[in-house]
Design a protein around this motif. Structure first.
Motif, PDB file in Angstrom:
ATOM      1  N   MET A 112      -0.447  -4.079   3.719  1.00  0.00           N
ATOM      2  CA  MET A 112      -0.531  -2.881   4.567  1.00  0.00           C
ATOM      3  C   MET A 112       0.027  -1.654   3.854  1.00  0.00           C
ATOM      4  O   MET A 112      -0.620  -0.593   3.803  1.00  0.00           O
ATOM      5  CB  MET A 112       0.233  -3.119   5.868  1.00  0.00           C
ATOM      6  N   LEU A 113       1.227  -1.782   3.311  1.00  0.00           N
ATOM      7  CA  LEU A 113       1.837  -0.646   2.640  1.00  0.00           C
ATOM      8  C   LEU A 113       1.083  -0.299   1.364  1.00  0.00           C
ATOM      9  O   LEU A 113       0.931   0.884   1.024  1.00  0.00           O
ATOM     10  CB  LEU A 113       3.301  -0.941   2.333  1.00  0.00           C
ATOM     11  N   GLY A 114       0.598  -1.301   0.647  1.00  0.00           N
ATOM     12  CA  GLY A 114      -0.178  -1.027  -0.554  1.00  0.00           C
ATOM     13  C   GLY A 114      -1.463  -0.287  -0.242  1.00  0.00           C
ATOM     14  O   GLY A 114      -1.861   0.629  -0.982  1.00  0.00           O
ATOM     15  N   TYR A 115      -2.116  -0.636   0.865  1.00  0.00           N
ATOM     16  CA  TYR A 115      -3.332   0.063   1.279  1.00  0.00           C
ATOM     17  C   TYR A 115      -3.023   1.504   1.649  1.00  0.00           C
ATOM     18  O   TYR A 115      -3.762   2.434   1.281  1.00  0.00           O
ATOM     19  CB  TYR A 115      -3.965  -0.672   2.458  1.00  0.00           C
ATOM     20  N   ALA A 116      -1.934   1.709   2.380  1.00  0.00           N
ATOM     21  CA  ALA A 116      -1.565   3.071   2.770  1.00  0.00           C
ATOM     22  C   ALA A 116      -1.269   3.937   1.553  1.00  0.00           C
ATOM     23  O   ALA A 116      -1.689   5.101   1.480  1.00  0.00           O
ATOM     24  CB  ALA A 116      -0.361   3.028   3.707  1.00  0.00           C
ATOM     25  N   LEU A 117      -0.555   3.378   0.571  1.00  0.00           N
ATOM     26  CA  LEU A 117      -0.209   4.158  -0.620  1.00  0.00           C
ATOM     27  C   LEU A 117      -1.402   4.377  -1.534  1.00  0.00           C
ATOM     28  O   LEU A 117      -1.424   5.342  -2.309  1.00  0.00           O
ATOM     29  CB  LEU A 117       0.906   3.452  -1.389  1.00  0.00           C
ATOM     30  N   ALA A 118      -2.392   3.497  -1.469  1.00  0.00           N
ATOM     31  CA  ALA A 118      -3.525   3.594  -2.383  1.00  0.00           C
ATOM     32  C   ALA A 118      -4.674   4.415  -1.815  1.00  0.00           C
ATOM     33  O   ALA A 118      -5.331   5.163  -2.554  1.00  0.00           O
ATOM     34  CB  ALA A 118      -4.032   2.196  -2.744  1.00  0.00           C
ATOM     35  N   LYS A 119      -4.914   4.328  -0.493  1.00  0.00           N
ATOM     36  CA  LYS A 119      -6.147   4.884   0.065  1.00  0.00           C
ATOM     37  C   LYS A 119      -5.949   5.895   1.184  1.00  0.00           C
ATOM     38  O   LYS A 119      -6.927   6.492   1.622  1.00  0.00           O
ATOM     39  CB  LYS A 119      -7.035   3.736   0.578  1.00  0.00           C
ATOM     40  N   GLU A 190     -15.321   5.427   2.527  1.00  0.00           N
ATOM     41  CA  GLU A 190     -15.855   6.587   3.219  1.00  0.00           C
ATOM     42  C   GLU A 190     -17.141   6.249   3.948  1.00  0.00           C
ATOM     43  O   GLU A 190     -17.395   6.755   5.055  1.00  0.00           O
ATOM     44  CB  GLU A 190     -16.099   7.722   2.217  1.00  0.00           C
ATOM     45  N   ALA A 191     -17.959   5.394   3.344  1.00  0.00           N
ATOM     46  CA  ALA A 191     -19.196   4.978   4.020  1.00  0.00           C
ATOM     47  C   ALA A 191     -18.882   4.199   5.291  1.00  0.00           C
ATOM     48  O   ALA A 191     -19.564   4.358   6.320  1.00  0.00           O
ATOM     49  CB  ALA A 191     -20.035   4.130   3.068  1.00  0.00           C
ATOM     50  N   ALA A 192     -17.852   3.362   5.239  1.00  0.00           N
ATOM     51  CA  ALA A 192     -17.454   2.616   6.437  1.00  0.00           C
ATOM     52  C   ALA A 192     -16.938   3.557   7.520  1.00  0.00           C
ATOM     53  O   ALA A 192     -17.222   3.378   8.710  1.00  0.00           O
ATOM     54  CB  ALA A 192     -16.396   1.579   6.073  1.00  0.00           C
ATOM     55  N   ARG A 193     -16.195   4.576   7.130  1.00  0.00           N
ATOM     56  CA  ARG A 193     -15.688   5.536   8.119  1.00  0.00           C
ATOM     57  C   ARG A 193     -16.831   6.328   8.742  1.00  0.00           C
ATOM     58  O   ARG A 193     -16.805   6.630   9.944  1.00  0.00           O
ATOM     59  CB  ARG A 193     -14.681   6.476   7.449  1.00  0.00           C
ATOM     60  N   MET A 194     -17.827   6.668   7.945  1.00  0.00           N
ATOM     61  CA  MET A 194     -18.976   7.402   8.479  1.00  0.00           C
ATOM     62  C   MET A 194     -19.772   6.555   9.463  1.00  0.00           C
ATOM     63  O   MET A 194     -20.407   7.093  10.383  1.00  0.00           O
ATOM     64  CB  MET A 194     -19.883   7.865   7.328  1.00  0.00           C
ATOM     65  N   ASP A 195     -19.727   5.246   9.304  1.00  0.00           N
ATOM     66  CA  ASP A 195     -20.401   4.343  10.236  1.00  0.00           C
ATOM     67  C   ASP A 195     -19.583   4.084  11.488  1.00  0.00           C
ATOM     68  O   ASP A 195     -19.993   3.294  12.342  1.00  0.00           O
ATOM     69  CB  ASP A 195     -20.716   3.016   9.546  1.00  0.00           C
ATOM     70  N   GLY A 196     -18.399   4.698  11.574  1.00  0.00           N
ATOM     71  CA  GLY A 196     -17.581   4.562  12.769  1.00  0.00           C
ATOM     72  C   GLY A 196     -16.504   3.506  12.691  1.00  0.00           C
ATOM     73  O   GLY A 196     -15.866   3.216  13.713  1.00  0.00           O
ATOM     74  N   GLU A 199      -9.551   2.328  10.721  1.00  0.00           N
ATOM     75  CA  GLU A 199      -8.764   1.923   9.560  1.00  0.00           C
ATOM     76  C   GLU A 199      -8.400   0.443   9.605  1.00  0.00           C
ATOM     77  O   GLU A 199      -8.362  -0.227   8.581  1.00  0.00           O
ATOM     78  CB  GLU A 199      -7.492   2.771   9.468  1.00  0.00           C
ATOM     79  N   TRP A 200      -8.115  -0.091  10.800  1.00  0.00           N
ATOM     80  CA  TRP A 200      -7.793  -1.504  10.896  1.00  0.00           C
ATOM     81  C   TRP A 200      -8.981  -2.369  10.505  1.00  0.00           C
ATOM     82  O   TRP A 200      -8.838  -3.379   9.807  1.00  0.00           O
ATOM     83  CB  TRP A 200      -7.334  -1.861  12.305  1.00  0.00           C
ATOM     84  N   TYR A 201     -10.167  -1.959  10.976  1.00  0.00           N
ATOM     85  CA  TYR A 201     -11.378  -2.722  10.617  1.00  0.00           C
ATOM     86  C   TYR A 201     -11.623  -2.650   9.116  1.00  0.00           C
ATOM     87  O   TYR A 201     -11.941  -3.658   8.481  1.00  0.00           O
ATOM     88  CB  TYR A 201     -12.574  -2.160  11.379  1.00  0.00           C
TER      89      TYR A 201
END
Length: 298
Positions: A112-119, A190-196, A199-201
């Motif tokens: 979780m923390l690694g994802y937050a710091l990376a992305k 970004e493509a996943a975010r554009m599809d709705g 962040e958890w998903y």
């Protein structure tokens, strides 16, 4: 044959000699490398081989001079005697519970923390990563006293919580996961975010399956460190029923009324401590190698 013909062949022969000498030199370096690696492997594996073979030796072979490497008479008496004098299943289960809980918690929280710091972009991101790097430079022994005082204030001494919570997340795990997750293309997220997708998903369904090699690497390091941890369980537990396997074996070895100075039983106990780690590494070695090779590439 004319002098002109000899003059034409002589340079050609000289041109062929350097590649042959270069090939011979490369072959010698390769053989020397293999010899050095074999010697290093022998030096590193000799103590483990001695321990594993000694667990199956008779008392006479253990005390033989000069030492006997390979047992002439294989026996399981050391294991049976250890089981009779030491509640091995209880301590083994304690070690399994603690190591599994510590490993699972590290996989979740460090990811979780690694994802937050990376992305993710948020205020203080670089400062938090700096704290993670600073924590990597702090020797673990310096934290023993503060951790003991904290666990004592929380009244968690002699509990599984005292053995698990201080190591539920580590700076190395956060650094490893952050470095590996940086190699994931931002365009994919970004493509996943554009599809709705939330962040958890994205984290659970997209990122986590892509970082399996790093998760395997972190699993091995964390499980190994927790399984072999001796100092903190010795400090945090006074109840023998909460001892982990390394602590129980150490107290057993220092009690002459129980061990009776039997090196065979101690070797058998040490072999049983190492065996689960070897199994975990054998199962995850492919992902472990890939995780070490690819972490930090970006």
């Amino acid at each position: 044959m004319s002098a002109t013909g000899l003059a034409e062949k002589t340079p050609q022969r000289k041109q062929e000699e350097p590649p042959r000498k270069a090939g011979q030199s490369a072959g010698m370096k390769k053989r020397l490398t293999y010899v050095l690696l074999a010697v290093g492997l022998l030096v590193m594996s000799a103590p483990f081989l001695w321990m594993a073979l000694s667990a199956f030796k008779t008392p006479g072979e253990l005390a033989a001079s000069p030492p006997v490497w390979i047992p002439t008479e294989w026996t399981l008496e050391n294991f049976s005697a250890l089981l009779d004098k030491l509640d091995l299943p209880l301590y083994f289960m304690n070690s399994v519970i603690v190591a599994v809980l510590v490993t699972v918690s590290n996989l979740v929280f460090c990811s979780m923390l690694g994802y937050a710091l990376a992305k993710l972009n948020f205020a203080g991101k670089n400062k938090i990563f700096g704290l993670v790097l600073g924590a990597l430079m702090v020797p673990g022994n310096l934290m023993l006293l503060p951790l003991f005082v904290l666990m004592s204030k929380l009244q968690l001494i002699d509990s599984y919580a005292a053995l698990v919570l201080p190591f539920a997340a580590g700076a190395f795990g956060v650094f490893l996961m952050r470095q590996f997750m940086q190699s994931i293309p931002d365009e994919l997220l970004e493509a996943a975010r554009m599809d709705g997708a939330g962040e958890w998903y994205i984290f659970w369904r997209i990122v986590m399956p892509l970082v399996k090699p790093a998760l395997a690497t972190l699993s091995i390091f964390t499980f190994l460190g927790s399984w072999n941890n001796f100092v903190w369980p010795l400090i945090a537990t006074n109840d023998p029923d909460k001892y982990t396997l390394p602590v129980a074996l150490a107290t057993f070895a220092t009690d002459p009324n129980k061990s009776g100075g039997s090196n065979g039983m101690l070797m058998a106990g040490s072999f049983l401590i190492v065996l689960p780690v070897l199994i975990v590494f054998a199962v995850l070695q492919r992902h472990f190698t890939q995780g070490i090779a690819t972490a930090g590439m970006k």
